[in-house]
Design a protein around this motif. Structure first.
Motif, PDB file in Angstrom:
ATOM      1  N   THR A 162      48.668  42.889  34.791  1.00 15.69           N
ATOM      2  CA  THR A 162      48.179  44.026  35.586  1.00 15.69           C
ATOM      3  C   THR A 162      47.056  44.732  34.828  1.00 15.69           C
ATOM      4  OG1 THR A 162      49.823  45.476  34.569  1.00 15.69           O
ATOM      5  CG2 THR A 162      50.419  44.482  36.697  1.00 15.69           C
ATOM      6  N   LEU A 163      46.237  45.475  35.572  1.00 17.51           N
ATOM      7  CA  LEU A 163      45.226  46.333  34.945  1.00 17.51           C
ATOM      8  C   LEU A 163      45.840  47.722  34.788  1.00 17.51           C
ATOM      9  CD1 LEU A 163      42.024  45.272  36.947  1.00 17.51           C
ATOM     10  CD2 LEU A 163      42.689  44.561  34.639  1.00 17.51           C
ATOM     11  N   PRO A 164      45.565  48.411  33.676  1.00 18.90           N
ATOM     12  CA  PRO A 164      46.196  49.717  33.433  1.00 18.90           C
ATOM     13  C   PRO A 164      45.509  50.829  34.238  1.00 18.90           C
ATOM     14  CG  PRO A 164      44.718  49.184  31.640  1.00 18.90           C
ATOM     15  CD  PRO A 164      44.671  48.012  32.573  1.00 18.90           C
ATOM     16  N   ASP A 165      45.413  50.647  35.538  1.00 18.33           N
ATOM     17  CA  ASP A 165      44.711  51.614  36.391  1.00 18.33           C
ATOM     18  C   ASP A 165      45.306  51.484  37.789  1.00 18.33           C
ATOM     19  OD1 ASP A 165      42.961  53.057  37.963  1.00 18.33           O
ATOM     20  OD2 ASP A 165      41.136  52.175  37.125  1.00 18.33           O
ATOM     21  N   ASP A 166      46.110  52.491  38.192  1.00 22.28           N
ATOM     22  CA  ASP A 166      46.763  52.368  39.506  1.00 22.28           C
ATOM     23  C   ASP A 166      45.917  52.987  40.610  1.00 22.28           C
ATOM     24  OD1 ASP A 166      47.121  55.020  38.980  1.00 22.28           O
ATOM     25  OD2 ASP A 166      49.296  54.882  38.640  1.00 22.28           O
ATOM     26  N   GLN A 167      44.680  53.349  40.274  1.00 23.88           N
ATOM     27  CA  GLN A 167      43.831  53.960  41.305  1.00 23.88           C
ATOM     28  C   GLN A 167      42.768  53.004  41.826  1.00 23.88           C
ATOM     29  OE1 GLN A 167      42.552  58.065  40.448  1.00 23.88           O
ATOM     30  NE2 GLN A 167      44.077  58.096  38.833  1.00 23.88           N
ATOM     31  N   ILE A 168      42.874  51.738  41.467  1.00 22.80           N
ATOM     32  CA  ILE A 168      41.879  50.782  41.957  1.00 22.80           C
ATOM     33  C   ILE A 168      42.127  50.519  43.437  1.00 22.80           C
ATOM     34  CG2 ILE A 168      40.953  48.437  41.734  1.00 22.80           C
ATOM     35  CD1 ILE A 168      41.797  48.454  38.828  1.00 22.80           C
ATOM     36  N   ARG A 169      41.086  50.672  44.229  1.00 27.49           N
ATOM     37  CA  ARG A 169      41.219  50.340  45.653  1.00 27.49           C
ATOM     38  C   ARG A 169      39.841  50.061  46.242  1.00 27.49           C
ATOM     39  NH1 ARG A 169      40.827  54.317  50.029  1.00 27.49           N
ATOM     40  NH2 ARG A 169      39.495  55.943  49.247  1.00 27.49           N
TER      41      ARG A 169
ATOM     42  N   TRP B 201      34.388  49.272  45.540  1.00 28.35           N
ATOM     43  CA  TRP B 201      35.620  49.393  44.770  1.00 28.35           C
ATOM     44  C   TRP B 201      35.632  50.733  44.066  1.00 28.35           C
ATOM     45  CZ3 TRP B 201      39.796  46.351  45.012  1.00 28.35           C
ATOM     46  CH2 TRP B 201      39.639  45.090  45.622  1.00 28.35           C
ATOM     47  N   GLU B 202      36.831  51.311  43.984  1.00 26.67           N
ATOM     48  CA  GLU B 202      36.977  52.571  43.252  1.00 26.67           C
ATOM     49  C   GLU B 202      37.995  52.355  42.142  1.00 26.67           C
ATOM     50  OE1 GLU B 202      38.164  55.345  46.259  1.00 26.67           O
ATOM     51  OE2 GLU B 202      36.153  55.393  47.139  1.00 26.67           O
TER      52      GLU B 202
ATOM     53  N   ARG C 279      31.496  46.685  41.030  1.00 25.64           N
ATOM     54  CA  ARG C 279      31.549  45.246  41.341  1.00 25.64           C
ATOM     55  C   ARG C 279      32.479  44.515  40.360  1.00 25.64           C
ATOM     56  NH1 ARG C 279      25.860  42.171  41.677  1.00 25.64           N
ATOM     57  NH2 ARG C 279      25.516  43.814  43.202  1.00 25.64           N
ATOM     58  N   PHE C 280      32.386  44.906  39.091  1.00 25.76           N
ATOM     59  CA  PHE C 280      33.216  44.294  38.043  1.00 25.76           C
ATOM     60  C   PHE C 280      34.706  44.548  38.295  1.00 25.76           C
ATOM     61  CE2 PHE C 280      35.136  44.878  33.700  1.00 25.76           C
ATOM     62  CZ  PHE C 280      35.131  43.546  33.331  1.00 25.76           C
ATOM     63  N   VAL C 281      35.056  45.776  38.627  1.00 24.35           N
ATOM     64  CA  VAL C 281      36.458  46.117  38.895  1.00 24.35           C
ATOM     65  C   VAL C 281      36.997  45.232  40.025  1.00 24.35           C
ATOM     66  CG1 VAL C 281      37.980  47.919  39.814  1.00 24.35           C
ATOM     67  CG2 VAL C 281      36.344  48.481  38.034  1.00 24.35           C
ATOM     68  N   GLY C 282      36.186  45.026  41.056  1.00 29.88           N
ATOM     69  CA  GLY C 282      36.601  44.191  42.180  1.00 29.88           C
ATOM     70  C   GLY C 282      36.876  42.754  41.765  1.00 29.88           C
ATOM     71  N   MET C 283      36.069  42.241  40.857  1.00 22.25           N
ATOM     72  CA  MET C 283      36.286  40.869  40.373  1.00 22.25           C
ATOM     73  C   MET C 283      37.570  40.774  39.558  1.00 22.25           C
ATOM     74  SD  MET C 283      32.408  40.010  39.171  1.00 22.25           S
ATOM     75  CE  MET C 283      33.000  39.030  37.796  1.00 22.25           C
ATOM     76  N   MET C 284      37.775  41.759  38.677  1.00 24.83           N
ATOM     77  CA  MET C 284      38.901  41.708  37.744  1.00 24.83           C
ATOM     78  C   MET C 284      40.237  41.906  38.452  1.00 24.83           C
ATOM     79  SD  MET C 284      37.695  40.958  34.861  1.00 24.83           S
ATOM     80  CE  MET C 284      36.325  40.081  35.551  1.00 24.83           C
ATOM     81  N   VAL C 285      40.231  42.746  39.483  1.00 25.01           N
ATOM     82  CA  VAL C 285      41.486  43.054  40.162  1.00 25.01           C
ATOM     83  C   VAL C 285      42.011  41.802  40.871  1.00 25.01           C
ATOM     84  CG1 VAL C 285      40.698  43.906  42.432  1.00 25.01           C
ATOM     85  CG2 VAL C 285      42.603  45.029  41.270  1.00 25.01           C
ATOM     86  N   GLU C 286      41.120  40.914  41.255  1.00 25.67           N
ATOM     87  CA  GLU C 286      41.567  39.646  41.851  1.00 25.67           C
ATOM     88  C   GLU C 286      42.029  38.667  40.768  1.00 25.67           C
ATOM     89  OE1 GLU C 286      38.494  38.152  44.435  1.00 25.67           O
ATOM     90  OE2 GLU C 286      38.766  39.842  45.813  1.00 25.67           O
TER      91      GLU C 286
END
Ligand code: FAQ
Length: 311
Positions: free
Chosen positions: A241-248, A256-257, A226-233
């Protein structure tokens, strides 16, 4: 075993209602709460150090005043939480002694260094952001004093997160060097902030029981996703950018992954071998020793007041 007590406890939990300090509770429930609440309190207190490192170097009087207020808020959170833990029968002195003896845990995140001013922004945005995500559900924890403490803590954490975001936003819209400083800070704090949610679910020994007792409401991985989803927006608004190109976002699981995390590093930090563990504990020990005269004076004053009232 106290069968009537156990039955009453089970009814309260089944009704999703609250256990209060004088209610009967299973010893294991008491123990797990003291464990989680005291660790949480220690995190707030140790967590003052990384940001306090920048108070004397804040870039303006306004920034300095805000940062001092934030660090003081963390001290306040620690005090609510020690008080909540004390209602379970463990004295604060015992918790403090365990902390300074290196026997107690506190959050892994506070063992990383704050290398630039932008780290203060990244901590506010990512670390306080993760804290909110983890702690909003704890406002409904079955133990009354803990849930109530969390309500106040979350309100202040929300302000802290906004101030961190705003520091990063200003840097991201500043000179190229400032933008780069902000990006480097986000790069360094991203993975450690994801690890704040604890080990993956299949390696989290306490989760199932804590969820059955309505202490935890979601698993470590659920909250992390849930946190990753909030941060990516939010990172898009920052222009970073976030240092993770596998967020989807996975449409099939509705989750979110993110890319893999270095759980060996996490274990090293928990074992006391993170970049700043020894420095954090040493500083806490010094502060405790330096404060001895305050505790003595307060105790002497209380004894004198007590004697005056008796006489
Ligand atoms: N760091 O079975 P689980 C803040 C330990 S926010 C260190 O999953 P559980 C705000 C865990 O204790 C930070 N240790 O455990 C702020 C257990 O060890 P034990 C504080 C960790 O309890 C911002 C073992 O690993 N927030 O301070 C960590 O079900 C800026 C197995 O794990 C809280 O404490 C970790 N990241 O779930 C302040 C929130 N993760 O005890 C200043 C309340 C796990 O068996 C500046 N706590 N461990 O020896 C919780 O929600 C839970 O305790 C979890 C862990 C989710 C942290």
């Amino acid at each position: 075993a106290d069968l009537a007590g156990q039955a009453a406890f089970d009814r309260v939990i089944a009704a999703d209602s609250r256990i209060e300090p004088r209610d009967w509770m299973p010893e294991a429930y008491r123990k797990t709460l003291v464990r989680q609440i005291s660790q949480h309190a220690h995190s707030e207190i140790i967590g003052m150090q990384p940001e306090a490192n920048w108070i004397s170097r804040a870039p303006s009087l306004k920034r300095k005043a805000i940062l001092m207020a934030k660090v003081q808020d963390e001290a306040g959170h620690g005090l609510y939480l020690y008080s909540a833990a004390e209602t379970l029968g463990t004295p604060r002195q015992k918790m403090t002694e365990d902390l300074i003896a290196g026997k107690a845990r506190y959050s892994s995140i506070f063992n990383y260094p704050t290398l630039s001013w932008a780290d203060v922004g990244a901590i506010g945005w990512l670390v306080d952001g993760a804290a909110i995500c983890n702690q909003v559900p704890l406002c409904r924890a079955s133990y009354g004093p803990y849930g109530r403490a969390m309500v106040r803590v979350c309100k202040e954490e929300s302000f802290h997160q906004r101030q961190g975001f705003e520091i990063l936003l200003e840097l991201a819209n500043g000179t190229p060097a400032q933008k780069q400083m902000a990006q480097h800070a986000v790069n360094r704090w991203y993975a450690p902030s994801l690890m704040m949610f604890g080990p993956p679910d299949d390696d989290s020994p306490n989760s199932i029981q804590s969820m059955a007792w309505n202490i935890k409401r979601f698993s470590n991985d659920e909250l992390r996703q849930r946190f990753v989803g909030m941060m990516v927006e939010q990172v898009e608004v920052l222009g970073l950018t976030l240092p993770d190109d596998q967020i989807r976002f996975n449409d099939e699981t509705n989750k979110w992954e993110h890319g893999p995390l270095d759980w060996d590093e996490f274990k090293e930090v928990l074992a006391g071998r993170g970049p700043c563990n020894s420095q954090r504990l040493e500083r806490r020990r010094e502060a405790h020793e330096d404060g001895a005269w305050v505790r003595e004076a307060a105790a002497a004053y209380a004894a004198r007041k007590h004697a005056e009232q008796e006489g």
